[in-house]
Motif scaffolding. Structure first.
Motif, PDB file in Angstrom:
ATOM      1  N   GLY A   1       0.809  -1.207   0.000  1.00 41.03           N
ATOM      2  CA  GLY A   1       0.000   0.000   0.000  1.00 41.03           C
ATOM      3  C   GLY A   1       0.843   1.257   0.000  1.00 41.03           C
ATOM      4  O   GLY A   1       2.068   1.207  -0.015  1.00 41.03           O
ATOM      5  N   PRO A   2       0.195   2.418   0.060  1.00 41.45           N
ATOM      6  CA  PRO A   2       0.944   3.682   0.009  1.00 41.45           C
ATOM      7  C   PRO A   2       1.762   3.904   1.269  1.00 41.45           C
ATOM      8  O   PRO A   2       1.356   3.512   2.366  1.00 41.45           O
ATOM      9  N   GLY A   3       2.920   4.520   1.112  1.00 44.10           N
ATOM     10  CA  GLY A   3       3.766   4.826   2.260  1.00 44.10           C
ATOM     11  C   GLY A   3       5.202   5.037   1.845  1.00 44.10           C
ATOM     12  O   GLY A   3       5.616   4.646   0.747  1.00 44.10           O
ATOM     13  N   MET A   4       5.965   5.658   2.735  1.00 43.85           N
ATOM     14  CA  MET A   4       7.389   5.890   2.495  1.00 43.85           C
ATOM     15  C   MET A   4       8.179   5.575   3.755  1.00 43.85           C
ATOM     16  O   MET A   4       7.664   5.665   4.874  1.00 43.85           O
ATOM     17  N   LEU A   5       9.441   5.233   3.558  1.00 47.91           N
ATOM     18  CA  LEU A   5      10.355   4.929   4.652  1.00 47.91           C
ATOM     19  C   LEU A   5      11.040   6.198   5.123  1.00 47.91           C
ATOM     20  O   LEU A   5      11.622   6.930   4.320  1.00 47.91           O
ATOM     21  N   GLU A   6      11.004   6.443   6.425  1.00 46.46           N
ATOM     22  CA  GLU A   6      11.742   7.570   6.986  1.00 46.46           C
ATOM     23  C   GLU A   6      13.208   7.187   7.124  1.00 46.46           C
ATOM     24  O   GLU A   6      13.556   6.254   7.842  1.00 46.46           O
ATOM     25  N   HIS A   7      14.081   7.907   6.432  1.00 41.93           N
ATOM     26  CA  HIS A   7      15.514   7.600   6.401  1.00 41.93           C
ATOM     27  C   HIS A   7      16.268   8.811   6.949  1.00 41.93           C
ATOM     28  O   HIS A   7      16.422   9.827   6.279  1.00 41.93           O
ATOM     29  N   ASP A   8      16.711   8.711   8.181  1.00 41.83           N
ATOM     30  CA  ASP A   8      17.515   9.768   8.796  1.00 41.83           C
ATOM     31  C   ASP A   8      18.782   9.981   7.970  1.00 41.83           C
ATOM     32  O   ASP A   8      19.489   9.026   7.643  1.00 41.83           O
ATOM     33  N   VAL A   9      19.077  11.229   7.635  1.00 45.24           N
ATOM     34  CA  VAL A   9      20.255  11.518   6.811  1.00 45.24           C
ATOM     35  C   VAL A   9      21.261  12.417   7.528  1.00 45.24           C
ATOM     36  O   VAL A   9      22.281  12.795   6.949  1.00 45.24           O
ATOM     37  N   MET A  10      20.981  12.738   8.786  1.00 42.19           N
ATOM     38  CA  MET A  10      21.912  13.572   9.513  1.00 42.19           C
ATOM     39  C   MET A  10      23.096  12.733  10.002  1.00 42.19           C
ATOM     40  O   MET A  10      23.046  11.499  10.021  1.00 42.19           O
ATOM     41  N   GLU A  11      24.148  13.409  10.407  1.00 41.48           N
ATOM     42  CA  GLU A  11      25.391  12.723  10.762  1.00 41.48           C
ATOM     43  C   GLU A  11      25.165  11.666  11.843  1.00 41.48           C
ATOM     44  O   GLU A  11      24.642  11.952  12.910  1.00 41.48           O
ATOM     45  N   ASN A  12      25.555  10.439  11.534  1.00 41.63           N
ATOM     46  CA  ASN A  12      25.434   9.332  12.475  1.00 41.63           C
ATOM     47  C   ASN A  12      26.285   8.168  11.980  1.00 41.63           C
ATOM     48  O   ASN A  12      25.818   7.341  11.197  1.00 41.63           O
ATOM     49  N   PRO A  13      27.541   8.072  12.424  1.00 38.91           N
ATOM     50  CA  PRO A  13      28.408   6.991  11.947  1.00 38.91           C
ATOM     51  C   PRO A  13      27.916   5.604  12.347  1.00 38.91           C
ATOM     52  O   PRO A  13      28.303   4.608  11.730  1.00 38.91           O
TER      53      PRO A  13
END
Length: 383
Positions: free
Chosen positions: A323-335
């Motif tokens: 179904g409809p939806g998107m994945l939240e992908h954190d892109v801020m600095e995090n090694p």
């Protein structure tokens, strides 16, 4: 085949970052990750993650809670499947959570354990987690958006993420009407064809301010406005804002319990439903909420801000729900995000590819992450 836990390990990692994540409720100046590894009596293992990104040192409390309360309870039982384990342990620890005034930390610990048991079960059956959950065909990719954008560096972050393959972006707001309007108008103006923009207020407005901010920011053609008011505000306030907003409202990361999610979905004020499986419910709860949301005509966009283990879990469940939806992908600095989930999938043309290996499809690189390890503990079942 039942689940008999033989050993549980917990790993607390912490990494300093140069740019904190900034929200309307405060900043996240360092990145902490609390992983757990569960092994059954046949030596099959699975990985889980316990939500701990805020407050900055909440992981220290949760690892002690996990080792002194959750682990002894988990190791003392045998379970039909991961869902049985989650329900059994939720009931068993219910009074303890009330007595300790810590329902949130208890739920987070149980959610992480639930994930580890689902990963273990999928590995044992040599299936991906998504195929274990769904009886139908599942997608090998899910749409993804770049999340965590700070307002003062949003333009630079969007440019970096666009180059990395993202086509949708979510920026933090509720930093004042002038800053919010300036940032959102600039980002909206510079979007390329096919790109999308969302905003997240992180519960940052009261009703009177939200009445002004939601229509103003929604006029920029946003995909959604997330958590304009605190999650526990009366339904009458959410209903009013849903009517005032020209775009869908989103929320759910700070909601706990089947009843609460059923109410949220049935009321219809949230067009986007965003449970955080590692705050409450684990895979067991999130999959149920996601299916109900999609069946009710909503979009299911799971919340996550942590390491790659939790990110892959959210992606696998999103694929299984369909179904409809998107994945939240954190892109801020995090090694820690990529080091703790190898091989780490890369977004391309706005989609996140899912591994074909069993379970979550990734393994933490503990050797490469050794410099960030703060605490490691191990617990074994009595023979």
């Amino acid at each position: 085949m039942s689940i008999n836990i033989a050993r549980i390990e917990a790993f607390l990692f912490r990494a300093e970052v140069s740019e904190p994540v900034k929200t309307s409720f405060g900043s996240i100046p360092r990145r902490s990750v609390l992983l757990i590894r569960v092994e059954d009596r046949d030596g099959v293992h699975g990985w889980g993650e316990i939500w701990c990104n805020f407050p900055p040192f909440s992981a220290d409390n949760k690892i002690r809670l996990f080792e002194t309360v959750i682990c002894p309870a988990a190791l003392s039982g045998s379970y039909v499947d991961p869902a049985d384990a989650w329900h059994t342990l939720t009931v068993r620890t219910h009074r303890w959570a009330i007595q300790g005034a810590e329902p949130g930390p208890f739920a987070a610990c149980l959610g992480g354990l639930d994930l580890a048991l689902w990963d273990l079960t999928a590995r044992r059956e040599k299936k991906t987690l998504r195929s274990l959950l769904s009886s139908g065909q599942t997608s090998s990719t899910v749409g993804a958006y770049a999340s965590g954008l700070n307002p003062d560096t949003a333009c630079e972050t969007v440019a970096r993420c666009r180059e990395a393959g993202f086509r949708a972006f979510k920026v933090k707001v509720a930093f004042g009407a002038e800053m919010d309007s300036r940032v959102v108008s600039t980002l909206a103006r510079d979007l390329r064809p096919g790109e999308r923009l969302m905003v997240d207020a992180n519960q940052g407005w009261d009703l009177s301010e939200a009445r002004r901010s939601v229509p103003r920011l929604g006029a920029f053609g946003l995909e959604w406005i997330e958590e304009p008011i605190p999650a526990d505000r009366p339904q009458s306030e959410w209903a009013e804002l849903a009517l005032l907003s020209p775009v869908p409202l989103a929320g759910g990361e700070n909601v706990m319990g089947y009843d609460a999610f059923a109410t949220l979905i049935n009321n219809g004020h949230h067009g986007i439903v965003q449970p955080d499986m590692l705050k409450w419910g684990g895979v067991t709860g999130a999959f149920a909420v996601g299916r109900r949301a999609v069946a009710s005509g909503r979009s299911y966009c799971p919340h996550w801000l942590g390491s790659g283990i939790g990110l892959l879990a959210a992606a696998q469940v999103l694929s299984a729900v369909g179904g409809p939806g998107m994945l939240e992908h954190d892109v801020m600095e995090n090694p820690l995000r990529e080091a703790l989930a190898q091989p780490f999938p890369r977004v391309k043309d706005g989609v996140f590819p899912l591994p074909e290996a069993p379970g979550l499809g990734v393994e933490p690189d503990l050797k490469a992450s050794a410099d960030w390890l703060v605490t490691r503990a191990e617990y074994r079942a009595s023979k």
